[in-house]
Design a protein around this motif. Structure first.
Motif, mmCIF file in Angstrom:
data_model
loop_
_atom_site.group_PDB
_atom_site.id
_atom_site.type_symbol
_atom_site.label_atom_id
_atom_site.label_comp_id
_atom_site.label_asym_id
_atom_site.label_seq_id
_atom_site.Cartn_x
_atom_site.Cartn_y
_atom_site.Cartn_z
ATOM 1 N N UNK A 14 0.829 -1.296 -0.017
ATOM 2 C CA UNK A 14 0.151 0.117 0.072
ATOM 3 C C UNK A 14 0.744 1.251 -0.062
ATOM 4 N N UNK A 15 0.425 2.230 -0.679
ATOM 5 C CA UNK A 15 1.068 3.555 -0.606
ATOM 6 C C UNK A 15 1.060 4.383 0.440
ATOM 7 N N UNK A 16 1.980 5.541 0.578
ATOM 8 C CA UNK A 16 1.834 6.567 1.495
ATOM 9 C C UNK A 16 0.115 7.209 1.220
ATOM 10 N N UNK A 17 -0.074 8.126 2.249
ATOM 11 C CA UNK A 17 -1.356 8.677 2.130
ATOM 12 C C UNK A 17 -1.087 10.198 1.497
ATOM 13 N N UNK A 18 -1.703 10.682 0.650
ATOM 14 C CA UNK A 18 -1.700 11.914 -0.068
ATOM 15 C C UNK A 18 -2.822 12.702 0.259
ATOM 16 N N UNK A 19 -2.569 14.053 0.222
ATOM 17 C CA UNK A 19 -3.628 15.069 0.329
ATOM 18 C C UNK A 19 -3.685 15.504 -0.934
ATOM 19 N N UNK A 20 -5.191 15.921 -1.614
ATOM 20 C CA UNK A 20 -5.233 16.491 -2.915
ATOM 21 C C UNK A 20 -6.531 17.211 -2.603
ATOM 22 N N UNK A 21 -6.410 18.277 -3.669
ATOM 23 C CA UNK A 21 -7.725 19.141 -4.048
ATOM 24 C C UNK A 21 -8.695 18.225 -4.824
ATOM 25 N N UNK A 22 -10.077 18.502 -4.409
ATOM 26 C CA UNK A 22 -11.165 17.735 -4.964
ATOM 27 C C UNK A 22 -10.917 17.898 -6.628
ATOM 28 N N UNK A 23 -11.229 17.041 -7.591
ATOM 29 C CA UNK A 23 -11.181 17.080 -9.122
ATOM 30 C C UNK A 23 -12.589 16.920 -9.554
ATOM 31 N N UNK A 24 -12.974 18.052 -10.287
ATOM 32 C CA UNK A 24 -14.482 18.309 -10.799
ATOM 33 C C UNK A 24 -15.500 17.947 -9.797
ATOM 34 N N UNK A 25 -15.153 18.701 -8.518
ATOM 35 C CA UNK A 25 -16.038 18.704 -7.307
ATOM 36 C C UNK A 25 -15.385 19.884 -6.334
ATOM 37 N N UNK A 26 -16.525 19.903 -5.566
ATOM 38 C CA UNK A 26 -16.283 20.830 -4.408
ATOM 39 C C UNK A 26 -16.019 20.049 -3.018
ATOM 40 N N UNK A 27 -15.771 20.742 -1.781
ATOM 41 C CA UNK A 27 -15.669 20.161 -0.376
ATOM 42 C C UNK A 27 -14.139 20.230 -0.220
ATOM 43 N N UNK A 28 -14.068 19.506 1.105
ATOM 44 C CA UNK A 28 -12.656 19.609 1.435
ATOM 45 C C UNK A 28 -11.682 18.708 0.741
ATOM 46 N N UNK A 29 -10.473 18.818 1.097
ATOM 47 C CA UNK A 29 -9.429 18.064 0.084
ATOM 48 C C UNK A 29 -9.429 16.649 0.582
ATOM 49 N N UNK A 30 -9.188 15.966 -0.286
ATOM 50 C CA UNK A 30 -9.185 14.320 0.039
ATOM 51 C C UNK A 30 -7.788 13.929 0.258
ATOM 52 N N UNK A 31 -7.872 12.657 1.185
ATOM 53 C CA UNK A 31 -6.999 11.941 1.420
ATOM 54 C C UNK A 31 -7.087 10.706 0.494
ATOM 55 N N UNK A 32 -5.766 10.499 -0.178
ATOM 56 C CA UNK A 32 -5.832 9.330 -1.087
ATOM 57 C C UNK A 32 -4.746 8.434 -0.910
ATOM 58 N N UNK A 33 -4.876 7.106 -1.581
ATOM 59 C CA UNK A 33 -3.994 5.994 -1.376
ATOM 60 C C UNK A 33 -3.948 4.938 -2.514
ATOM 61 N N UNK A 34 -3.264 4.259 -2.499
ATOM 62 C CA UNK A 34 -3.459 2.976 -3.318
ATOM 63 C C UNK A 34 -3.037 1.726 -2.963
ATOM 64 N N UNK A 35 -3.465 0.452 -3.199
ATOM 65 C CA UNK A 35 -3.095 -0.719 -2.634
ATOM 66 C C UNK A 35 -3.063 -1.749 -3.908
ATOM 67 N N UNK A 36 -2.257 -2.565 -3.573
ATOM 68 C CA UNK A 36 -2.134 -3.812 -4.383
ATOM 69 C C UNK A 36 -2.349 -4.910 -3.585
ATOM 70 N N UNK A 37 -3.362 -5.613 -4.344
ATOM 71 C CA UNK A 37 -4.040 -6.849 -3.859
ATOM 72 C C UNK A 37 -3.609 -8.046 -4.401
ATOM 73 N N UNK A 38 -3.317 -8.975 -3.817
ATOM 74 C CA UNK A 38 -3.234 -10.438 -4.388
ATOM 75 C C UNK A 38 -4.694 -11.180 -4.002
ATOM 76 N N UNK A 39 -5.489 -11.187 -5.049
ATOM 77 C CA UNK A 39 -6.967 -11.761 -4.866
ATOM 78 C C UNK A 39 -7.375 -12.743 -5.661
ATOM 79 N N UNK A 40 -8.286 -13.925 -5.126
ATOM 80 C CA UNK A 40 -8.552 -15.016 -5.677
ATOM 81 C C UNK A 40 -10.139 -14.504 -6.329
ATOM 82 N N UNK A 41 -10.810 -13.236 -5.748
ATOM 83 C CA UNK A 41 -12.083 -13.117 -6.085
ATOM 84 C C UNK A 41 -11.981 -12.541 -7.598
ATOM 85 N N UNK A 42 -13.222 -12.806 -8.405
ATOM 86 C CA UNK A 42 -13.234 -12.507 -9.755
ATOM 87 C C UNK A 42 -13.485 -11.078 -9.507
#
Length: 197
Positions: free
Chosen positions: A82-110
């Motif tokens: 999983x990545x670090x956490x990042x703060x970003x301004x909303x894209x095509x939207x209003x409201x507070x800044x977002x906190x974002x991240x990404x994860x890599x999964x190993x999954x057997x789910x379809x």
């Protein structure tokens, strides 16, 4: 004196059999299909999938950390990075800044089952959709599912807008640099993304 109660007459054998077939399933009835589903799940080869996480309501950072833990508990699935956490301004939207991240999964789910699981986690976190691009308690997007290309009414993989969003590409590049080339990052360099941890 009241007359003694008598038991109602039993239906004929064929009718009783029909009634039994209409009874609600008990835990014992459901046990075998569940076991079969688990066996089928673990017979599948694991697939590497990538999920983008975002939130901008409440304690967004805590919501993302909790979501990463919940993803690690999905059937036949574990978080391999999983990545670090990042703060970003909303894209095509209003409201507070977002906190974002990404994860890599190993999954057997379809892919559809994984999408359903992501939506269930969003709902459990209180996600509401009063209008498009509304602020979110939790947003989980399936970005990539192995090398699959899926285009259905419910799911498009790779995610159709991921290449336009720095808040997706920067965390994804951190955990899977081979998936995000320098040109892709250069295309979104003007979008503000600040690493939190």
């Amino acid at each position: 004196m009241r007359p003694a109660r008598t038991a109602p007459p039993r239906p004929p054998k064929s009718a009783a059999a029909g009634a039994a077939s209409r009874r609600p399933a008990t835990a014992a009835h459901l046990q075998r299909p569940r076991r079969a589903a688990v066996i089928e799940l673990f017979e599948r080869e694991p697939v590497t999938a990538y999920v983008a996480l975002g939130a901008n309501l409440g304690d967004a950072a805590a919501a993302l950390r909790q979501a990463i833990g919940a993803l690690n508990q999905l059937p036949g699935t574990h978080v391999s990075a999983h990545s670090s956490l990042y703060r970003t301004a909303p894209v095509d939207a209003t409201g507070p800044d977002y906190v974002n991240a990404a994860v890599q999964l190993s999954t057997r789910l379809t892919a559809p089952d994984l999408l359903n699981a992501l939506q269930a986690l969003e709902q459990a976190a209180g996600r509401q959709r009063p209008y498009r691009h509304a602020p979110r308690t939790l947003d989980l997007d399936l970005l990539l599912y192995g090398d699959a290309r899926i285009d259905s009414p419910l799911l498009t993989v790779p995610h159709p807008r991921m290449w336009q969003r720095a808040f997706v590409l920067v965390p994804l590049h951190e955990i899977a640099p081979a998936r995000v080339g320098p040109g892709a990052l250069a295309a979104v360099v003007g979008q503000g993304v600040r690493r939190l941890d």
